[in-house]
Scaffold this motif. Structure first.
Motif: not given
Length: 338
Positions: A51-53, A25-28, A17-23
């Protein structure tokens, strides 16, 4: 094993359900390192920020995932008892969830109301059929005894057969009223023809008890259902004869000053004032019913239901020891629609 599998599926569902947020985060993160590389900035701060994020995001995602799994578990617990009730639903945290829960609550109330009506209908039907099966045994037993006599009294036999026929008509009327299809055929009928049809059906009672009948001028027409109106009049006339002493009088006429209102009047024993508000209640027999051991307390209730079905109105006036008047307003007011 089952609980562990449930947790694993819940965690998998959470991440799907939350794959968009992880994607995102990877893009940023990718953009962060691209910018640092293009400008030739030192990598230390970028790695430190990453690392902090990542740690903060992992902690937040973990806590949110635990909360999600608990809600899923609560829903699964409710699911096990959903066939009985829906108590214990976890409180929705977003507007969409609250809307779904409101819809579920409305449907649950509807189901509960339907189930209560069904349970009440089944309870009333069981009570009625139990009462009916006991009551119909009386004329059958009487008929069997008459048949054992050397010279059976055919008049008495006809009366017992008539009682059996009335019981059958009542149970058929009950089934039609309780069913989805009340079998209505609305046409214009002459009131006098309907009245005479009902009188003919109960004529045996008048003859046996030596009760007179006065039929007034009924030269008007009404739009109604023939079968149901005759059923109502037959029940009203039967009650009038039943509670009128031999040699008494029953009258059927149009109420003076009330066009379209039919009156069945007798000079019998009457009804007590405290019984009048209850005579149409299902199974209520009152003082007169206790005197008449064959009274079921169902006939008038069926008459009222049938009258409402046709949009007619039925009410009673009576004085103890002086007689009873039953009014049937045949002018259709409105149909009762569920």
């Amino acid at each position: 094993m089952k609980e562990g599998g449930m947790i694993f599926r819940a965690v998998g569902s959470y991440f799907r359900q939350h794959w968009v947020y992880y994607l995102l985060y990877g893009v940023f993160t990718f953009l962060l390192f691209v910018v640092y590389g293009l400008y030739g900035l030192p990598w230390g701060p970028a790695v430190y920020v990453f690392l902090l994020c990542s740690v903060a995001g992992a902690v937040a995602a973990g806590l949110d995932c635990i909360h999600y799994c608990r809600r899923v578990y609560a829903l699964l617990v409710v699911k096990r008892t959903a066939a009985v009730h829906l108590d214990g639903l976890p409180e929705a945290e977003e507007m969409q969830g609250r809307c779904y829960q409101d819809i579920i609550a409305v449907q649950e109330r509807r189901c509960r109301d339907s189930q209560e009506r069904l349970d009440e209908s089944i309870r009333a039907a069981n009570q009625y059929y139990t009462l009916w099966s006991h009551q119909i045994k009386t004329p059958i037993a009487a008929l069997r005894l008459l048949l054992q006599e050397e010279q059976p009294d055919t008049g008495l036999m006809e009366q017992e057969v008539f009682k059996i026929q009335q019981y059958v008509e009542m149970v058929l009327g009950y089934q039609r009223l309780e069913g989805e299809n009340a079998d209505l055929i609305l046409q214009e009928y002459p009131v006098e023809a309907l009245a005479r049809q009902a009188v003919k059906r109960v004529s045996l009672l008048f003859i046996h008890k030596k009760v007179g009948l006065s039929l007034g001028e009924l030269d008007w027409h009404v739009v109604t259902d023939e079968k149901w109106v005759v059923f109502i009049l037959e029940q009203l006339l039967t009650n009038a004869v039943k509670y009128t002493p031999g040699g008494g009088q029953v009258a059927l006429y149009e109420a003076p000053g009330q066009p379209g209102v039919l009156v069945v009047e007798d000079n019998g024993i009457g009804i007590r004032a405290e019984d009048l508000p209850l005579v149409f209640e299902w199974g209520y027999t009152g003082c007169n019913g206790h005197r008449d051991k064959q009274a079921t307390g169902v006939g008038l209730n069926l008459c009222r239901q049938a009258a409402r079905l046709l949009g007619h109105k039925l009410w009673i006036e009576s004085e103890l020891g002086k007689g009873t008047r039953v009014y049937l307003n045949l002018m259709r007011q409105k149909f009762e629609v569920e």
